[in-house]
Each structure stands twice: as structure tokens, then as C-alpha cells.
Motif scaffolding. Structure first.
Motif, PDB file in Angstrom:
ATOM      1  N   TYR A  23      47.067  75.377  47.905  1.00 53.18           N
ATOM      2  CA  TYR A  23      48.044  74.226  47.583  1.00 53.18           C
ATOM      3  C   TYR A  23      48.415  74.466  46.314  1.00 53.18           C
ATOM      4  O   TYR A  23      47.528  74.564  45.426  1.00 53.18           O
ATOM      5  CB  TYR A  23      47.712  72.968  47.832  1.00 53.18           C
ATOM      6  CG  TYR A  23      47.533  72.619  49.401  1.00 53.18           C
ATOM      7  CD1 TYR A  23      48.507  71.975  50.109  1.00 53.18           C
ATOM      8  CD2 TYR A  23      46.444  73.010  50.032  1.00 53.18           C
ATOM      9  CE1 TYR A  23      48.496  71.805  51.410  1.00 53.18           C
ATOM     10  CE2 TYR A  23      46.280  72.627  51.517  1.00 53.18           C
ATOM     11  CZ  TYR A  23      47.309  72.181  52.048  1.00 53.18           C
ATOM     12  OH  TYR A  23      47.130  71.742  53.527  1.00 53.18           O
ATOM     13  N   VAL A  24      49.716  74.735  45.836  1.00 50.25           N
ATOM     14  CA  VAL A  24      50.282  74.939  44.616  1.00 50.25           C
ATOM     15  C   VAL A  24      50.999  73.772  43.907  1.00 50.25           C
ATOM     16  O   VAL A  24      52.079  73.513  44.837  1.00 50.25           O
ATOM     17  CB  VAL A  24      50.692  76.467  44.265  1.00 50.25           C
ATOM     18  CG1 VAL A  24      51.401  76.528  43.116  1.00 50.25           C
ATOM     19  CG2 VAL A  24      49.943  77.557  44.990  1.00 50.25           C
ATOM     20  N   ASN A  25      50.831  73.297  42.628  1.00 49.59           N
ATOM     21  CA  ASN A  25      51.903  72.182  42.399  1.00 49.59           C
ATOM     22  C   ASN A  25      52.974  72.989  41.976  1.00 49.59           C
ATOM     23  O   ASN A  25      53.096  74.039  41.306  1.00 49.59           O
ATOM     24  CB  ASN A  25      51.084  72.025  40.858  1.00 49.59           C
ATOM     25  CG  ASN A  25      51.923  70.756  40.335  1.00 49.59           C
ATOM     26  OD1 ASN A  25      53.247  70.581  40.584  1.00 49.59           O
ATOM     27  ND2 ASN A  25      51.146  69.890  39.459  1.00 49.59           N
ATOM     28  N   ILE A  26      54.163  72.596  42.667  1.00 49.04           N
ATOM     29  CA  ILE A  26      55.580  73.442  42.150  1.00 49.04           C
ATOM     30  C   ILE A  26      55.926  73.275  40.905  1.00 49.04           C
ATOM     31  O   ILE A  26      56.454  74.248  40.331  1.00 49.04           O
ATOM     32  CB  ILE A  26      56.492  72.664  42.834  1.00 49.04           C
ATOM     33  CG1 ILE A  26      56.716  71.439  42.803  1.00 49.04           C
ATOM     34  CG2 ILE A  26      56.230  72.878  44.362  1.00 49.04           C
ATOM     35  CD1 ILE A  26      57.885  70.707  43.701  1.00 49.04           C
ATOM     36  N   ASN A  27      55.193  72.389  39.774  1.00 50.24           N
ATOM     37  CA  ASN A  27      55.631  72.484  38.485  1.00 50.24           C
ATOM     38  C   ASN A  27      55.004  73.563  37.674  1.00 50.24           C
ATOM     39  O   ASN A  27      55.268  73.722  36.598  1.00 50.24           O
ATOM     40  CB  ASN A  27      55.354  71.247  37.894  1.00 50.24           C
ATOM     41  CG  ASN A  27      56.113  69.995  38.464  1.00 50.24           C
ATOM     42  OD1 ASN A  27      57.206  70.139  38.767  1.00 50.24           O
ATOM     43  ND2 ASN A  27      55.482  68.896  38.604  1.00 50.24           N
ATOM     44  N   THR A  28      53.829  74.193  38.282  1.00 54.60           N
ATOM     45  CA  THR A  28      53.354  75.260  37.665  1.00 54.60           C
ATOM     46  C   THR A  28      53.778  76.639  37.963  1.00 54.60           C
ATOM     47  O   THR A  28      53.249  77.665  37.529  1.00 54.60           O
ATOM     48  CB  THR A  28      51.872  75.136  37.708  1.00 54.60           C
ATOM     49  OG1 THR A  28      51.562  75.360  39.489  1.00 54.60           O
ATOM     50  CG2 THR A  28      51.196  73.654  37.350  1.00 54.60           C
ATOM     51  N   ILE A  29      54.695  76.733  38.890  1.00 48.03           N
ATOM     52  CA  ILE A  29      55.364  78.128  39.227  1.00 48.03           C
ATOM     53  C   ILE A  29      56.078  78.646  38.336  1.00 48.03           C
ATOM     54  O   ILE A  29      57.123  77.942  37.737  1.00 48.03           O
ATOM     55  CB  ILE A  29      55.643  77.926  40.876  1.00 48.03           C
ATOM     56  CG1 ILE A  29      54.636  77.578  41.775  1.00 48.03           C
ATOM     57  CG2 ILE A  29      56.512  79.431  41.230  1.00 48.03           C
ATOM     58  CD1 ILE A  29      55.345  77.310  43.190  1.00 48.03           C
ATOM     59  N   GLY A  30      55.821  79.726  37.668  1.00 50.25           N
ATOM     60  CA  GLY A  30      56.487  80.565  36.774  1.00 50.25           C
ATOM     61  C   GLY A  30      57.639  81.331  37.263  1.00 50.25           C
ATOM     62  O   GLY A  30      58.756  81.563  36.742  1.00 50.25           O
ATOM     63  N   SER A  31      57.343  82.198  38.391  1.00 60.10           N
ATOM     64  CA  SER A  31      58.147  82.890  38.832  1.00 60.10           C
ATOM     65  C   SER A  31      57.703  83.439  40.176  1.00 60.10           C
ATOM     66  O   SER A  31      56.233  83.235  40.502  1.00 60.10           O
ATOM     67  CB  SER A  31      58.534  84.420  37.985  1.00 60.10           C
ATOM     68  OG  SER A  31      57.357  84.986  38.135  1.00 60.10           O
ATOM     69  N   ILE A  78      59.730  81.130  49.612  1.00 59.78           N
ATOM     70  CA  ILE A  78      58.884  80.243  48.946  1.00 59.78           C
ATOM     71  C   ILE A  78      59.927  79.425  48.111  1.00 59.78           C
ATOM     72  O   ILE A  78      59.630  78.104  48.036  1.00 59.78           O
ATOM     73  CB  ILE A  78      58.376  81.264  47.825  1.00 59.78           C
ATOM     74  CG1 ILE A  78      57.297  82.336  48.592  1.00 59.78           C
ATOM     75  CG2 ILE A  78      57.364  80.456  46.859  1.00 59.78           C
ATOM     76  CD1 ILE A  78      56.368  81.636  49.555  1.00 59.78           C
ATOM     77  N   TYR A  79      60.891  79.891  47.663  1.00 62.61           N
ATOM     78  CA  TYR A  79      61.674  79.017  47.016  1.00 62.61           C
ATOM     79  C   TYR A  79      62.273  77.880  47.953  1.00 62.61           C
ATOM     80  O   TYR A  79      62.533  76.792  47.585  1.00 62.61           O
ATOM     81  CB  TYR A  79      63.239  79.839  46.692  1.00 62.61           C
ATOM     82  CG  TYR A  79      64.205  79.067  46.086  1.00 62.61           C
ATOM     83  CD1 TYR A  79      64.229  78.848  44.873  1.00 62.61           C
ATOM     84  CD2 TYR A  79      65.510  78.757  46.940  1.00 62.61           C
ATOM     85  CE1 TYR A  79      65.287  77.829  44.481  1.00 62.61           C
ATOM     86  CE2 TYR A  79      66.510  77.938  46.559  1.00 62.61           C
ATOM     87  CZ  TYR A  79      66.506  77.483  45.197  1.00 62.61           C
ATOM     88  OH  TYR A  79      67.519  76.519  44.816  1.00 62.61           O
ATOM     89  N   ASN A  80      62.619  78.110  49.026  1.00 57.85           N
ATOM     90  CA  ASN A  80      63.088  77.105  50.275  1.00 57.85           C
ATOM     91  C   ASN A  80      61.974  76.080  50.182  1.00 57.85           C
ATOM     92  O   ASN A  80      62.259  74.864  50.595  1.00 57.85           O
ATOM     93  CB  ASN A  80      63.382  77.752  51.386  1.00 57.85           C
ATOM     94  CG  ASN A  80      64.672  78.456  51.308  1.00 57.85           C
ATOM     95  OD1 ASN A  80      65.556  78.079  50.837  1.00 57.85           O
ATOM     96  ND2 ASN A  80      64.945  79.320  52.474  1.00 57.85           N
ATOM     97  N   LYS A  81      60.732  76.733  50.387  1.00 57.42           N
ATOM     98  CA  LYS A  81      59.501  75.494  50.587  1.00 57.42           C
ATOM     99  C   LYS A  81      59.554  74.467  48.807  1.00 57.42           C
ATOM    100  O   LYS A  81      59.395  73.230  49.173  1.00 57.42           O
ATOM    101  CB  LYS A  81      58.275  76.226  50.487  1.00 57.42           C
ATOM    102  CG  LYS A  81      57.806  76.699  51.903  1.00 57.42           C
ATOM    103  CD  LYS A  81      56.464  77.372  52.045  1.00 57.42           C
ATOM    104  CE  LYS A  81      55.952  77.535  53.270  1.00 57.42           C
ATOM    105  NZ  LYS A  81      54.523  78.027  53.370  1.00 57.42           N
ATOM    106  N   ILE A  82      59.832  75.299  47.877  1.00 57.78           N
ATOM    107  CA  ILE A  82      59.801  74.417  46.643  1.00 57.78           C
ATOM    108  C   ILE A  82      61.027  73.319  46.768  1.00 57.78           C
ATOM    109  O   ILE A  82      60.773  72.156  46.663  1.00 57.78           O
ATOM    110  CB  ILE A  82      59.737  75.490  45.632  1.00 57.78           C
ATOM    111  CG1 ILE A  82      58.639  76.320  45.372  1.00 57.78           C
ATOM    112  CG2 ILE A  82      60.167  74.695  44.262  1.00 57.78           C
ATOM    113  CD1 ILE A  82      58.681  77.209  44.594  1.00 57.78           C
TER     114      ILE A  82
END
Length: 90
Positions: A23-31, A78-82
């Protein structure tokens, strides 16, 4: 907000050996970039993913440093999930 991704996990000898839910916090994704040549067809078969499965490298920002993980799915998936999580939140 967290999203669930399937990470391709490295073994201690450096080859890709298994899949792991993260599980990844969407605010921490850089690229998010396409990363299909990193894993050989043999490694894909040994961990149970199809040859045609797309993989992406996700860069996660952790304070003053970053780390990268390889996940199952194309950059657009991945973009669509975010994006879906942000719409539901908002």
C-alpha cells in the motif's frame, strides 16, 4: 490516501522471485515509468506473471530520499488508480 499495488520482489541473490501486495500513499509518488526490460521472460514465468504483463517503476519520496519499486501494471493503469482515489475522496 493509500492505493494497493502488486510489487515484484527481489530475492537475496538479486533476481526477481515473488509478488507482494503493498500500500502506497499517493502523496509520496514522485513518478511512474514503464519498466518492461528489467525482468526477463524466465523471471516473469517463474513468479507467475504472463509475458505480456506490463510493469512500471514507481519512485516513492521518503523525506529527503527516494526509493524505487517495480510493480505490476502500466503507467496509465497506475495513474488511473491514483486518479480514482482522488475523485472518490474529493
Amino acid at each position: 490516501m493509500l492505493i494497493k499495488l502488486v510489487k515484484v520482489k527481489r530475492s537475496s541473490v538479486g533476481s526477481y522471485s515473488s509478488l507482494q501486495e503493498v500500500y502506497v500513499n499517493i502523496n509520496t509518488i514522485g513518478s511512474v515509468t514503464s519498466e518492461n526490460e528489467v525482468i526477463s521472460l524466465h523471471e516473469k514465468n517463474s513468479i507467475g506473471i504472463l509475458e505480456s504483463t506490463e510493469l512500471s517503476k514507481v519512485v516513492i519520496m521518503e523525506g529527503n530520499r527516494t526509493r524505487s519499486i517495480i510493480v505490476v501494471g502500466s503507467p496509465s493503469e497506475i495513474y488511473n488508480k491514483i486518479n480514482k482515489k482522488q475523485i472518490l475522496r474529493g
